[in-house]
Design an enzyme around this catalytic site. Structure first.
Site: not given
Ligand code: NFK
Length: 517
Positions: A375, A460, A492
């Protein structure tokens, strides 16, 4: 190459059954989801038809309004495992903090590190040993010893533990470049093991290196050393996070300082225990330091500055218990911790950390270095390619870097500008542009020789899938040793949670890629 060519043969699943919105999707306030998103989610169900994009096309995001973008960039809302996005997040937190891999990690620690008998805090210990700068702190959970021949034989024998122990001890001399390894233990072979650097996600604002070691065990079993590279998180608005973050920094500063004084790790640990009690035994920085929180908890603050002053005063009083004279040296570090960390700085930290690992690989005689990220971590990893970092390495170091694994990454930050993600990052359009690997020019020479695996989860969001696909196409123009995989049946989160399983398709791809190189 063979490994790369074999990637993905059975993996081309094309996606898109976006999570069906329903009233139950409305989520309470929680650590990952920002308040604004939650409010916006009230209107989410009305958008469901519009959001069910089947095959994402380039630039779709430009026609989306803020609410749609926020939906697309909230990965928890696309999972098929849970009805409620909040449950996805909760499950992820439970997994990274309490999952079965934590047990395994403990076991690995016991076998490889506790055996040293000096320290109960692996992250702290290795942090001390590496002497890495605060802003590029990392924990190193390394596997070593046997390559594929050990596979399937379970944990190492006591002889191998002994080897690991000596190897661990020898890390202390890495800075001096000379590790005296006994040939009879075949150290050269041990050191020859490839190194995999893993960088966690969380939109540059969440999670930590300490809870991101889930991929270590299977790699260990396949003879790959894993380095979990951490970074300072971008600021979050909530006060409790400021406090947590500063407490983290404070502890790390103390460790750094004592290390600079050549205090033995065992003594550092003992002294930390004196002040922090059982907390010094906690698993790295996972658990916060309640003493600080307790101290700050009873007070009222009108703003960040007041918190900073209070933390500084408290810290000064605590540090005095260690070394009065050292406070001057620690204060600037603490300042840095409390100041806003920008994404640009995070990228710089990662470059520093990456360079440290490459130097370490040279000193060890490791045969290769690989970088993987999830991510936002995939963004950071790909910035190593697009920021000139690779090019400024000398030939020897650059040639050690063999490849990249990019998992469910964000490569174009422009779509994030008007979403909740940017509330704390505060990226301007220009900053977002210069920090977007998708929008930067690739350095052809360095990239041509790299193996790159771009992976995205079947569940995703279409925007995440579009980002991976488009980025892959961009990379394709420069390199032929690329593979794209859509990992079936995962979202994800479990696309990385499952990296603790040896038989997970992505784990296998990664070990094949690295071990067969
Ligand atoms: N606020 C996000 C959380 C999220 O994006 C996320 C959580 C754990 C690992 C990676 C993530 N996203 C990007 O780095 C959501 O609502 O899913």
């Amino acid at each position: 190459m063979a490994a790369v060519a074999s990637l993905l043969q059975d993996q081309s699943v094309s996606i898109s059954r976006p999570y069906a919105d329903s009233e139950e999707d409305l989520v309470p306030i929680r650590s990952f989801t920002c308040f604004k998103t939650l409010l916006l989610s009230l209107a989410a169900s009305a958008l469901s038809e519009k959001l069910k994009l089947n095959s994402p096309t380039t630039n779709d995001f430009q026609t989306m309004d803020q609410m749609q973008l926020e939906h697309q960039y909230s990965p928890s809302r696309w999972s098929h495992r849970f009805q409620d996005p909040d449950d996805v997040i909760q499950h992820h937190i439970d997994f990274i903090t309490k999952g079965e891999h934590v047990e395994l990690k403990q076991s690995l620690k016991k076998r490889l590190l506790f055996a040293v008998g000096e320290c109960t805090n692996v992250e702290g210990e290795l942090f001390v040993i590496t002497g890495a700068p605060l802003l590029a702190s990392f924990s190193i959970l390394f596997s070593c010893l046997q390559q594929a021949r050990m596979q399937g034989q379970g944990y190492p024998s006591s002889v191998e533990c002994d080897m690991a122990q000596r190897l661990t001890n020898n890390w202390t001399c890495l800075e001096g470049n000379h590790c005296q390894m006994s040939p009879k233990h075949n150290w050269e072979y041990v050191n020859y093991a490839p190194i995999l650097v893993y960088i966690h996600g969380g939109y540059w604002q969440e999670l930590s290196r300490c809870t991101s070691a889930y991929c270590v065990e299977p790699q260990y079993r396949n003879g790959v050393r894993t380095v979990i590279l951490g970074y300072d998180l971008a600021p979050t608005v909530e006060m409790f996070r400021v406090i947590e973050h500063s407490a983290d920094c404070e502890m790390r500063s103390v460790i750094c300082f004592l290390n600079a004084r050549n205090i033995k790790p065992a003594d550092i640990h003992r002294q930390l225990c004196e002040v922090y009690g059982d907390d010094a035994n906690s698993d790295g920085m996972v658990r916060r330091w309640p003493h600080t929180a307790q101290f700050l908890g009873g007070q009222r603050f009108d703003g960040d500055d007041e918190v900073k002053t209070a933390v500084r005063e408290w810290f000064a009083s605590q540090a005095g218990k260690f070394y009065n004279e050292g406070i001057e040296r620690l204060a600037p570090r603490l300042d840095k911790c409390l100041d806003n960390i920008t994404l640009r700085e995070i990228v710089e930290e990662i470059k520093t950390g990456a360079e440290y690992v490459v130097n370490m690989a040279v000193n060890l005689g490791a045969r290769s270095v690989w970088f993987a990220g999830h991510s936002a971590g995939a963004h950071l990893v790909s910035m190593l390619l697009f920021s000139g970092w690779l090019n400024q390495l000398d030939d020897r170091r650059r040639n050690l870097v063999k490849g990249f694994v990019l998992i469910s990454g964000v490569y174009d930050l422009i779509p994030l500008i008007n979403t909740y993600v940017n509330d704390n990052l505060k990226l301007s359009r220009e900053e977002a542009r210069v920090l977007s690997p998708m929008l930067l020019n690739i350095e052809s020479l360095s990239v041509r020789k790299l193996k790159i695996l771009v992976a995205v989860a079947e569940f995703d969001s279409p925007e995440f899938q579009r980002q991976s696909q488009t980025f892959f196409e961009k990379l394709e123009q420069k390199s032929t040793m690329l593979e794209f995989i859509t990992v079936p049946g995962v979202d994800h989160f479990d696309i990385v949670e499952n990296l603790h399983k040896e038989d997970f398709v992505l784990t296998k791809k990664i070990t094949e890629l690295i071990a067969r190189d």
